[in-house]
Design a protein around this motif. Sequence first.
Motif, PDB file in Angstrom:
ATOM      1  N   UNK A 192      38.776  18.145 -11.276  1.00 49.58           N
ATOM      2  CA  UNK A 192      39.218  18.256  -9.882  1.00 49.58           C
ATOM      3  C   UNK A 192      38.556  19.445  -9.183  1.00 49.58           C
ATOM      4  N   UNK A 193      38.431  20.564  -9.880  1.00 49.27           N
ATOM      5  CA  UNK A 193      37.747  21.720  -9.281  1.00 49.27           C
ATOM      6  C   UNK A 193      36.272  21.400  -9.051  1.00 49.27           C
ATOM      7  N   UNK A 194      35.658  20.708  -9.992  1.00 51.76           N
ATOM      8  CA  UNK A 194      34.255  20.311  -9.815  1.00 51.76           C
ATOM      9  C   UNK A 194      34.093  19.433  -8.578  1.00 51.76           C
ATOM     10  N   UNK A 195      34.986  18.481  -8.394  1.00 53.01           N
ATOM     11  CA  UNK A 195      34.927  17.618  -7.200  1.00 53.01           C
ATOM     12  C   UNK A 195      35.085  18.436  -5.923  1.00 53.01           C
ATOM     13  N   UNK A 196      35.992  19.411  -5.941  1.00 51.15           N
ATOM     14  CA  UNK A 196      36.181  20.264  -4.758  1.00 51.15           C
ATOM     15  C   UNK A 196      34.931  21.071  -4.458  1.00 51.15           C
ATOM     16  N   UNK A 197      34.290  21.603  -5.486  1.00 49.91           N
ATOM     17  CA  UNK A 197      33.076  22.383  -5.287  1.00 49.91           C
ATOM     18  C   UNK A 197      31.936  21.515  -4.750  1.00 49.91           C
ATOM     19  N   UNK A 198      31.799  20.315  -5.299  1.00 46.35           N
ATOM     20  CA  UNK A 198      30.746  19.422  -4.813  1.00 46.35           C
ATOM     21  C   UNK A 198      30.984  19.042  -3.354  1.00 46.35           C
ATOM     22  N   UNK A 199      32.238  18.826  -3.003  1.00 45.05           N
ATOM     23  CA  UNK A 199      32.562  18.510  -1.609  1.00 45.05           C
ATOM     24  C   UNK A 199      32.264  19.694  -0.698  1.00 45.05           C
ATOM     25  N   UNK A 200      32.619  20.895  -1.154  1.00 44.72           N
ATOM     26  CA  UNK A 200      32.389  22.087  -0.341  1.00 44.72           C
ATOM     27  C   UNK A 200      30.909  22.394  -0.182  1.00 44.72           C
ATOM     28  N   UNK A 201      30.092  21.947  -1.135  1.00 39.73           N
ATOM     29  CA  UNK A 201      28.646  22.206  -1.059  1.00 39.73           C
ATOM     30  C   UNK A 201      27.951  21.362   0.006  1.00 39.73           C
ATOM     31  N   UNK A 202      28.520  20.239   0.364  1.00 38.08           N
ATOM     32  CA  UNK A 202      27.840  19.322   1.276  1.00 38.08           C
ATOM     33  C   UNK A 202      27.524  19.950   2.633  1.00 38.08           C
TER      34      UNK A 202
END
Length: 215
Positions: A192-202
């Motif tokens: 879940x943290x990985x998904x949040x980081x990938x989303x924030x990187x966009x």
Amino acid sequence: MVAASGAVETLSFIALDHVFAGVMTSNLALLGMAIGRGQNTGVTAALLALAGFGLGAAAVAWLTRRHTGTVTLWSAPVMFCLGGELAVLAAGAGIWAAVGGTPGNTTRDVLQFGAAAAMGIQAAAMVAAGRAAAPTTYLTGTLATYIVKGVGAARPDRWVPARLCALIVGAGVCMALLRAAPAWAAVLPAALVLCALLTACQPLIRLRRDADRAT
């Protein structure tokens, strides 16, 4: 990030030492109760959680000491700290899987400390992010503010109910994993943290692309 917090709290309270990884006010109360009952195990667990959270938050405070939060984006220092949280959670997931979801006393203490450190990192990173973030590990104040200032307001913050629901969903899914596949339950918070980081990187990637095109 809130769903990840819910998952970590489930692991911490249900599968480790019956203390919280990110809600330190509750842990202080649990510490007092353990002292009152003379329960050494409860005292140790609460102290480990408090120490882990404090260390994680202090590390973020040091890494972001010259940081100025932005309004809309998580900055590079904040992202770096959240990457550190991901590393801690991933390491914990690996240990958890290696012991089949049934850690012994020493391993449980290590995992308890690590879970609290991860939540300390996350909580402090959200503080450092300023207006680009919101609380993700302790939502009692968020709920109280929403009730006092949001309910009945012309334009209530719709993200508050969404964050509260995310906390419930993260905890519920983690509980289901603990029952169905306990060895893999600790993978959920890291994912879940990985998904949040990938989303924030966009947005950061788009800004860089736009800057490159402009030059």
